[in-house]
Write an enzyme that holds these catalytic residues in place. Sequence first.
Site, short mmCIF file in Angstrom:
data_model
loop_
_atom_site.label_atom_id
_atom_site.label_comp_id
_atom_site.label_asym_id
_atom_site.label_seq_id
_atom_site.Cartn_x
_atom_site.Cartn_y
_atom_site.Cartn_z
CG ASN A 12 -30.38 14.15 60.76
OD1 ASN A 12 -30.13 14.63 59.66
ND2 ASN A 12 -31.55 14.27 61.37
CD1 TRP A 13 -23.85 15.16 59.50
CD2 TRP A 13 -23.09 15.85 57.50
NE1 TRP A 13 -22.59 14.65 59.33
CE2 TRP A 13 -22.09 15.06 58.11
CE3 TRP A 13 -22.83 16.39 56.24
CZ2 TRP A 13 -20.86 14.80 57.51
CZ3 TRP A 13 -21.61 16.14 55.64
CH2 TRP A 13 -20.63 15.36 56.27
CE LYS A 14 -31.37 17.36 63.35
NZ LYS A 14 -32.12 17.82 64.53
CG HIS A 100 -35.74 13.85 61.97
ND1 HIS A 100 -36.12 15.08 62.46
CD2 HIS A 100 -34.63 13.50 62.67
CE1 HIS A 100 -35.27 15.45 63.41
NE2 HIS A 100 -34.36 14.51 63.55
CD GLU A 102 -35.25 18.56 62.86
OE1 GLU A 102 -34.51 18.30 61.89
OE2 GLU A 102 -34.82 18.66 64.03
CD GLU A 170 -33.83 11.82 66.52
OE1 GLU A 170 -32.63 12.00 66.71
OE2 GLU A 170 -34.48 12.34 65.60
N GLY A 176 -32.03 19.30 69.77
CA GLY A 176 -31.42 20.62 69.63
C GLY A 176 -31.60 21.53 70.83
CB SER A 214 -29.58 17.07 73.61
OG SER A 214 -30.37 18.15 73.12
N GLY A 235 -27.54 14.90 66.02
CA GLY A 235 -27.72 16.06 65.15
C GLY A 235 -26.53 17.01 65.27
N GLY A 236 -26.68 18.05 66.09
CA GLY A 236 -25.66 19.10 66.18
C GLY A 236 -24.25 18.59 66.40
#
Length: 251
Positions: A12-14, A100, A102, A170, A176, A214, A235-236
């Site tokens: 997920n590149w966000k 998600h 977010e 999640e 993150g 993470s 993610g990251g």
Amino acid sequence: MARTRIPLIAGNWKMNGLKADALALAQAVAAGVRQGGWKDREVLVCPPATLVMAVAEAVRGSGLLVGGEDCHAKANGAHTGDISAEMLKDAGASHVIVGHSERRSDHGETDAIVRAKAEGAWRAGLLPIVCIGETLAEREAGKTLAVLEAQLKGSVPAGSTAATLVVAYEPVWAIGTGKTPTTPEVAAAHAHIRKVLGELMADAAGVRLLYGGSVKGSNAAELLAVADVDGALVGGAALKADEFLAIAKAA
Ligand code: 13P
């Protein structure tokens, strides 16, 4: 017999990526997937909506899958700034993340909205990845399993099957932050998710349950070895081809 759960490693590149860097990232991941030649796992990248079409075209034929990060529930209409599942499909997507944390926190998305988005994904022929997860306050209050159960019951559409649903767990506090639950905590959450899904559908044993929060190359093997963990939502670490491919290799 339960449907075989093919591990899914999803990035997920966000809200990250401008065309030049994003295409370089996608091509590097696609090269790794092509080289891996894996039949026993699936690898997916979900870029921002502006890049879905370009990424899908850049990786075509490599085996790397492409998805959206969100969609509107409706197919079209007066919803300025929104993007439908049909539009993502048209751009080359096969999957879409819905609900998600977010989206839930930044845009006030409720379980009912998330469910409608998952149904929108079906209508367009996309596979929805429905996200759930507890906050730190909820975990500390001992409410984790109850929160997951309520989110599942509200967010998973009626009529879901193992072929039409992926669930991502999640924990909000693990996203993150570099923090992850212990492997017994992940196992307990995933076992409960599968049990609750069993109340909602016939073939819950075949639904893929992803862990997210993470995940990186160095902890992927341990997390992916947990019972009922059938992949990862990253993610990251999905923004670095080597790191993301290391996770895919660990699957
Ligand atoms: P991180 O991997 O950066 O913790 O993000 C997880 C996530 O939110 C994926 O959807």
